[in-house]
Design a protein around this motif. Structure first.
Motif, PDB file in Angstrom:
ATOM      1  N   ILE A  27       0.832  -1.203   0.000  1.00 58.86           N
ATOM      2  CA  ILE A  27       0.000   0.000   0.000  1.00 58.86           C
ATOM      3  C   ILE A  27       0.869   1.257   0.000  1.00 58.86           C
ATOM      4  O   ILE A  27       0.520   2.268  -0.614  1.00 58.86           O
ATOM      5  CB  ILE A  27      -1.024  -0.033   1.152  1.00 58.86           C
ATOM      6  CG1 ILE A  27      -2.160   0.938   0.855  1.00 58.86           C
ATOM      7  CG2 ILE A  27      -0.376   0.208   2.491  1.00 58.86           C
ATOM      8  CD1 ILE A  27      -3.429   0.655   1.594  1.00 58.86           C
ATOM      9  N   GLN A  63      -7.317  -8.304  -2.282  1.00 61.10           N
ATOM     10  CA  GLN A  63      -6.794  -7.337  -1.325  1.00 61.10           C
ATOM     11  C   GLN A  63      -6.102  -6.185  -2.057  1.00 61.10           C
ATOM     12  O   GLN A  63      -6.321  -5.024  -1.746  1.00 61.10           O
ATOM     13  CB  GLN A  63      -5.828  -8.033  -0.370  1.00 61.10           C
ATOM     14  CG  GLN A  63      -5.327  -7.155   0.746  1.00 61.10           C
ATOM     15  CD  GLN A  63      -4.426  -7.901   1.708  1.00 61.10           C
ATOM     16  OE1 GLN A  63      -3.847  -8.928   1.371  1.00 61.10           O
ATOM     17  NE2 GLN A  63      -4.307  -7.389   2.915  1.00 61.10           N
ATOM     18  N   GLN A  67      -7.213  -2.293  -2.019  1.00 60.24           N
ATOM     19  CA  GLN A  67      -6.300  -1.245  -1.569  1.00 60.24           C
ATOM     20  C   GLN A  67      -6.255  -0.101  -2.576  1.00 60.24           C
ATOM     21  O   GLN A  67      -6.223   1.068  -2.191  1.00 60.24           O
ATOM     22  CB  GLN A  67      -4.901  -1.831  -1.336  1.00 60.24           C
ATOM     23  CG  GLN A  67      -4.836  -2.691  -0.091  1.00 60.24           C
ATOM     24  CD  GLN A  67      -3.526  -3.438   0.039  1.00 60.24           C
ATOM     25  OE1 GLN A  67      -2.833  -3.720  -0.942  1.00 60.24           O
ATOM     26  NE2 GLN A  67      -3.162  -3.778   1.262  1.00 60.24           N
TER      27      GLN A  67
END
Length: 144
Positions: A27, A63, A67
């Motif tokens: 991230i 995921q 993000q």
């Protein structure tokens, strides 16, 4: 207006202008990529797990996608999510069925338009970036 396209996932890329880079994995790297590309608008490939994906791979993929969605929302960057089939249809020709052949065809298509070589991993993102203004116009009813 600065458009950026993101093909999420470990084999994807982020593209803006004629520049591109491998899709960031963390991230923090995603945030840094957004700062580097400084987009006003983003086209994010709307993806999902494939039936043959291992559960752990599907989870990591989802995921990563989530993000990107969260980062773009937190940064206040307008984003359109588009299914691969939809933007690929906008290329204007019938793509081969096999993934490797399809990627090569997209790579050749975008290289012809940009007049420069594009890495195979970045072909989808570069093509979406090339189509970004048109995608925004069609998806928002004329807004650029």
């Amino acid at each position: 207006m600065i458009y950026v396209a993101i093909d999420p996932g470990k084999n994807g890329a982020i593209a803006g202008g004629k520049a591109y880079s491998k899709c960031p994995c963390t991230i923090q790297e995603m945030r840094e990529a957004l700062e580097l590309f400084s987009p006003d608008r983003v086209v994010l490939e709307q993806v999902g797990a494939m039936p043959h994906d291992a559960p752990s791979s599907a989870f990591a993929f989802g995921q990563n996608y989530g993000q990107w969605q969260a980062l773009l929302a937190a940064a206040g960057i307008p984003c359109i999510e588009i299914r691969p089939q939809k933007w690929q249809k906008m290329l204007g020709f019938r793509l081969p069925k096999g993934k490797a052949e399809r990627k090569k065809a997209i790579k050749l298509w975008i290289e012809k338009r940009l007049g420069c070589e594009v890495a195979l991993y970045a072909a989808d993102a570069a093509a979406m970036k090339f189509l970004a203004e048109r995608i925004w116009r069609e998806e928002t009813g004329g807004e650029r």
